[in-house]
Design a protein around this motif. Sequence first.
Motif, short mmCIF file in Angstrom:
data_model
loop_
_atom_site.label_atom_id
_atom_site.label_comp_id
_atom_site.label_asym_id
_atom_site.label_seq_id
_atom_site.Cartn_x
_atom_site.Cartn_y
_atom_site.Cartn_z
N SER A 9 20.30 41.82 56.60
CA SER A 9 19.07 41.89 55.61
C SER A 9 19.29 40.82 54.73
O SER A 9 20.35 40.67 54.16
CB SER A 9 18.81 43.08 55.03
OG SER A 9 18.45 44.16 55.95
N SER A 64 13.32 38.18 61.82
CA SER A 64 11.96 38.80 61.54
C SER A 64 11.90 38.90 60.14
O SER A 64 12.96 38.60 59.38
CB SER A 64 11.81 40.25 62.23
OG SER A 64 12.76 41.19 61.37
N GLN A 65 10.77 39.14 59.42
CA GLN A 65 10.70 39.12 58.10
C GLN A 65 9.35 40.20 57.61
O GLN A 65 8.69 40.56 58.51
CB GLN A 65 10.21 37.60 57.55
CG GLN A 65 8.80 37.18 58.19
CD GLN A 65 8.44 35.74 57.78
OE1 GLN A 65 7.35 35.14 57.99
NE2 GLN A 65 9.22 35.32 57.05
N ASP A 66 9.71 40.56 56.36
CA ASP A 66 8.75 41.63 55.75
C ASP A 66 8.29 40.89 54.51
O ASP A 66 9.03 41.00 53.70
CB ASP A 66 9.51 42.73 55.61
CG ASP A 66 8.54 43.91 54.93
OD1 ASP A 66 7.43 43.44 54.20
OD2 ASP A 66 8.71 45.22 55.22
N ASN A 67 7.18 40.23 54.40
CA ASN A 67 6.87 39.44 53.29
C ASN A 67 6.63 40.42 52.15
O ASN A 67 6.94 40.02 50.94
CB ASN A 67 5.39 38.74 54.04
CG ASN A 67 5.77 37.46 54.63
OD1 ASN A 67 6.77 37.03 54.63
ND2 ASN A 67 4.66 37.36 55.56
N ALA A 68 6.23 41.59 52.28
CA ALA A 68 6.00 42.52 51.40
C ALA A 68 7.23 42.72 50.44
O ALA A 68 7.26 42.89 49.46
CB ALA A 68 5.33 43.79 51.70
N LYS A 69 8.46 42.94 51.36
CA LYS A 69 9.63 43.22 50.78
C LYS A 69 10.35 41.89 50.51
O LYS A 69 11.66 41.98 49.92
CB LYS A 69 10.26 44.12 51.52
CG LYS A 69 9.73 45.49 51.91
CD LYS A 69 10.62 46.38 52.75
CE LYS A 69 9.97 47.62 52.94
NZ LYS A 69 10.84 48.55 53.91
N LYS A 70 9.69 40.83 50.68
CA LYS A 70 10.45 39.40 50.67
C LYS A 70 11.94 39.64 51.20
O LYS A 70 13.13 39.10 50.79
CB LYS A 70 10.85 39.21 49.05
CG LYS A 70 9.25 38.96 48.38
CD LYS A 70 9.33 38.74 46.88
CE LYS A 70 7.99 38.49 46.27
NZ LYS A 70 8.14 37.95 44.87
N THR A 71 12.11 39.99 52.36
CA THR A 71 13.31 40.23 53.15
C THR A 71 13.00 39.50 54.60
O THR A 71 12.07 39.76 55.27
CB THR A 71 13.76 41.79 53.31
OG1 THR A 71 13.52 42.28 51.90
CG2 THR A 71 14.89 42.18 53.85
N TYR A 108 15.30 39.58 58.44
CA TYR A 108 16.06 40.47 59.03
C TYR A 108 16.73 39.73 60.33
O TYR A 108 16.20 38.59 60.60
CB TYR A 108 15.50 41.58 59.52
CG TYR A 108 14.87 42.57 58.41
CD1 TYR A 108 13.60 42.49 58.23
CD2 TYR A 108 15.56 43.42 57.62
CE1 TYR A 108 12.87 43.30 57.06
CE2 TYR A 108 15.12 44.07 56.59
CZ TYR A 108 13.71 44.35 56.48
OH TYR A 108 12.96 44.90 55.41
#
Length: 125
Positions: free
Chosen positions: A21, A70-77, A79
């Motif tokens: 992460s 991959s990415q989670d824009n809401a978490k600014k993360t 993977y």
Amino acid sequence: QVQLVESGGGSVQAGGSLRLSCAASGSTGSRCMGWFRQAPGKEREGVASISTGGSSIYYSDSVKGRFTISQDNAKKTVYLQMNDLKPEDTAMYYCAARSGAFSCRGLLRTDFDYWGQGTQVTVSS
């Protein structure tokens, strides 16, 4: 400025999996994030990169089919799911971000302006 913090590294046996992460903070307007790795005595090499929304994704030939970014824009993360790990995947893994509003165009190290401290991945045979 963008701050990047990696986590998720560790030691696994060949064939195992790990999920890295990368949490971004600061001026997180980057449209391109990537993962690089550096083994002892070798140059840092690109592993995978992803543009915002997944509009473009790149993988090195050595990890294609085994790793998924991959990415989670809401978490600014961002993977990096790593499956079927091999001893040659052993390296320090770095998260990187490109400044400005540029999308990814590959795995060119010089495209990336911000770097994390790295997380170690060790794969034993």
